[in-house]
Design a protein around this motif. Structure first.
Motif, PDB file in Angstrom:
ATOM      1  N   CYS A   1      60.686 104.894  31.454  1.00 60.91           N
ATOM      2  CA  CYS A   1      61.019 103.077  30.876  1.00 60.91           C
ATOM      3  C   CYS A   1      60.239 102.674  32.223  1.00 60.91           C
ATOM      4  O   CYS A   1      61.408 102.575  33.215  1.00 60.91           O
ATOM      5  CB  CYS A   1      62.246 102.985  30.824  1.00 60.91           C
ATOM      6  SG  CYS A   1      62.360 101.036  29.306  1.00 60.91           S
TER       7      CYS A   1
ATOM      8  N   GLU B   1      67.357 105.271  29.113  1.00 60.73           N
ATOM      9  CA  GLU B   1      66.119 105.333  28.379  1.00 60.73           C
ATOM     10  C   GLU B   1      66.968 106.697  27.074  1.00 60.73           C
ATOM     11  O   GLU B   1      68.385 108.192  28.150  1.00 60.73           O
ATOM     12  CB  GLU B   1      65.035 106.872  28.729  1.00 60.73           C
ATOM     13  CG  GLU B   1      63.950 105.436  29.783  1.00 60.73           C
ATOM     14  CD  GLU B   1      64.174 105.977  31.399  1.00 60.73           C
ATOM     15  OE1 GLU B   1      62.957 106.012  31.772  1.00 60.73           O
ATOM     16  OE2 GLU B   1      65.149 106.176  31.484  1.00 60.73           O
TER      17      GLU B   1
ATOM     18  N   CYS C   1      65.341 102.439  25.486  1.00 62.69           N
ATOM     19  CA  CYS C   1      65.376 102.184  26.604  1.00 62.69           C
ATOM     20  C   CYS C   1      66.655 100.670  27.026  1.00 62.69           C
ATOM     21  O   CYS C   1      65.601  99.418  26.267  1.00 62.69           O
ATOM     22  CB  CYS C   1      64.241 101.601  27.589  1.00 62.69           C
ATOM     23  SG  CYS C   1      64.545 101.456  29.482  1.00 62.69           S
TER      24      CYS C   1
END
Length: 124
Positions: free
Chosen positions: A96, A6, A22
């Motif tokens: 993420c 990320e 991400c």
């Protein structure tokens, strides 16, 4: 294995915007549904948004509906979270996640791979 990294977090004033990214590597990105989750200090990790493999179907938690937008670019192996009208209560570490399915889920437990997280701090 899928590796997720990320970026894009930071400090922003209330009402401001940030875009999280991400980047995924390791497997065919389009085989995975993707999600964003967040965790504030002393709280459990919670669902924020998710998107199916194609990017055509997305889901949002009620607190972020109308303010956040999730999207993905399968050619770039990247998923994004555009955050607008940020509030102090959005302050958290944002993660993420990738799910080994083409349909997204709202459940933390149904995601197989996680990034290291990026801090988002919204000042009042």
């Amino acid at each position: 294995q899928v590796q997720l990294v990320e970026s894009g977090g930071g400090l922003v004033q209330a009402g401001g915007s940030l875009r999280l990214s991400c980047a995924a590597s390791g497997r065919t990105f389009s085989n995975y549904a993707m999600g964003w989750f967040r965790q504030a200090p002393g709280k459990e990790r919670e669902f924020v948004a998710a998107v199916n493999w194609s990017g055509r179907t997305s889901y949002y938690a009620d607190p972020v509906k109308g303010r956040f937008t999730i999207s993905r670019d399968n050619a770039k192996n990247t998923v994004y979270l555009q955050m607008s009208s940020l509030k102090p209560e959005d302050t958290a570490v944002y993660y993420c996640a990738a799910r080994s399915a083409i349909v997204a889920s709202l459940r933390v437990s149904e995601y197989d791979y996680w990034g290291q997280g990026t801090q988002v701090t919204v000042s009042s």
